[in-house]
Design an enzyme around this catalytic site. Structure first.
Site, short mmCIF file in Angstrom:
data_model
loop_
_atom_site.label_atom_id
_atom_site.label_comp_id
_atom_site.label_asym_id
_atom_site.label_seq_id
_atom_site.Cartn_x
_atom_site.Cartn_y
_atom_site.Cartn_z
N LYS A 40 0.81 -1.20 0.00
CA LYS A 40 0.00 0.00 0.00
C LYS A 40 0.86 1.27 0.00
O LYS A 40 0.42 2.33 -0.38
CB LYS A 40 -0.91 0.03 1.25
N GLU A 97 8.08 2.27 -5.50
CA GLU A 97 8.05 1.86 -4.08
C GLU A 97 8.00 3.10 -3.19
O GLU A 97 8.41 4.19 -3.60
CB GLU A 97 9.34 1.10 -3.76
N ASP A 101 14.63 -0.37 1.93
CA ASP A 101 15.30 -0.49 3.22
C ASP A 101 16.40 -1.56 3.10
O ASP A 101 17.51 -1.24 2.67
CB ASP A 101 14.22 -0.85 4.26
N LYS A 129 16.72 4.05 2.34
CA LYS A 129 17.55 3.89 3.55
C LYS A 129 18.80 3.13 3.14
O LYS A 129 18.94 1.93 3.46
CB LYS A 129 16.79 3.07 4.60
N PHE A 150 12.71 4.90 11.50
CA PHE A 150 11.40 4.41 11.07
C PHE A 150 10.54 5.62 10.74
O PHE A 150 10.35 6.50 11.57
CB PHE A 150 10.73 3.54 12.13
N VAL A 151 10.07 5.68 9.50
CA VAL A 151 9.32 6.86 9.06
C VAL A 151 7.87 6.50 8.71
O VAL A 151 7.57 5.36 8.34
CB VAL A 151 10.01 7.55 7.86
N ASP A 157 3.07 3.68 6.72
CA ASP A 157 2.22 3.47 7.91
C ASP A 157 2.99 3.10 9.16
O ASP A 157 4.16 2.72 9.12
CB ASP A 157 1.24 2.32 7.62
P1 5GP Z 1 12.92 -3.84 2.28
O1 5GP Z 1 12.52 -5.14 1.65
O2 5GP Z 1 13.69 -2.94 1.34
O3 5GP Z 1 13.64 -4.06 3.57
O4 5GP Z 1 11.60 -3.16 2.76
C1 5GP Z 1 10.75 -2.45 2.01
C2 5GP Z 1 9.43 -2.32 2.72
O5 5GP Z 1 9.58 -2.30 4.16
C3 5GP Z 1 8.78 -1.01 2.36
O6 5GP Z 1 8.03 -1.11 1.18
C4 5GP Z 1 7.94 -0.74 3.61
O7 5GP Z 1 6.72 -1.43 3.50
C5 5GP Z 1 8.73 -1.35 4.75
N1 5GP Z 1 9.54 -0.31 5.44
C6 5GP Z 1 10.89 -0.24 5.49
N2 5GP Z 1 11.29 0.82 6.22
C7 5GP Z 1 10.16 1.45 6.62
C8 5GP Z 1 9.91 2.63 7.39
O8 5GP Z 1 10.81 3.35 7.87
N3 5GP Z 1 8.61 2.96 7.58
C9 5GP Z 1 7.58 2.22 7.10
N4 5GP Z 1 6.34 2.64 7.37
N5 5GP Z 1 7.77 1.11 6.36
C10 5GP Z 1 9.05 0.72 6.12
#
Ligand code: 5GP
Length: 174
Positions: A40, A97, A101, A129, A150-151, A157
């Site tokens: 979402k 996206e 992260d 990030k 964490f944002v 969300d």
């Molecule tokens: P990755 O697979 O790159 O670790 O994570 C991506 C997903 O993790 C993002 O699409 C999001 O849903 C969630 N995510 C990662 N960091 C944050 C953050 O700081 N805040 C929020 N709300 N979601 C995050």
């Protein structure tokens, strides 16, 4: 109520989105491109982004994924909740996206679409990030690089809430 403070203002987001949209217009001149909004979190970014893209031969698709594991960090085991509705063979695609992260989600998605025979895959993320990467992934269009915080807001969300904040805020951890 979570305790948070504004990290990236509405104005900063607006300005940066215009720049990214212009770049996409230039890069895809004369080429049709499909933008895939990853639900979402990317829904607000996608809608503002496409309204700033001038070319009209763009197609918009939606996909929903979730990762198993704890709430605040991806486990890397990605589950497709909703796939795109069309066959994207030979199409140029941009995965849109909210935030990259660890990179595990976008890595999964790049491989997933390459296996489907798309013509090209690029990635676009409002937030990056970069210091949290577990795997090296390309972010071709990146809005803002942020620290390991964490944002929330602007689509992102906290336990499904706060997505409607018009800016990106940082949760104050105690
Ligand atoms: P990755 O697979 O790159 O670790 O994570 C991506 C997903 O993790 C993002 O699409 C999001 O849903 C969630 N995510 C990662 N960091 C944050 C953050 O700081 N805040 C929020 N709300 N979601 C995050």
């Amino acid at each position: 109520m979570a305790d948070f403070k504004v990290l990236i203002s509405q104005e900063e987001i607006e300005t940066r989105i215009k720049e990214i949209a212009n770049q996409i217009d230039q890069d895809y001149q004369g080429k049709k491109v499909t933008l895939i909004c990853i639900l979402k979190g990317a829904f607000i970014f996608l809608t503002d982004l496409v309204r700033n893209i001038n070319k009209n031969d763009i197609i918009i698709e939606f996909m929903a994924v979730s990762s198993y594991g704890n709430e605040k960090r991806s486990s890397g085991k990605i589950k497709i909740i909703k796939d795109v509705d069309r066959d994207l063979t030979d199409e140029h695609i941009i995965i849109v996206e909210d935030i990259v992260d660890t990179g595990l989600t976008i890595d999964f998605l790049i491989k997933y679409f390459n296996n489907k025979g798309v013509a090209s895959v690029k990635t676009c993320s409002l937030l990056d990030k970069a210091v949290c990467r577990k795997i090296d992934v390309p972010v071709d269009y990146s809005g803002f690089t942020i620290e390991d915080r964490f944002v929330i807001g602007y689509g992102l969300d906290l336990a499904q809430e706060y997505r409607n904040l018009p800016y990106v805020a940082e949760i104050k951890e105690d």
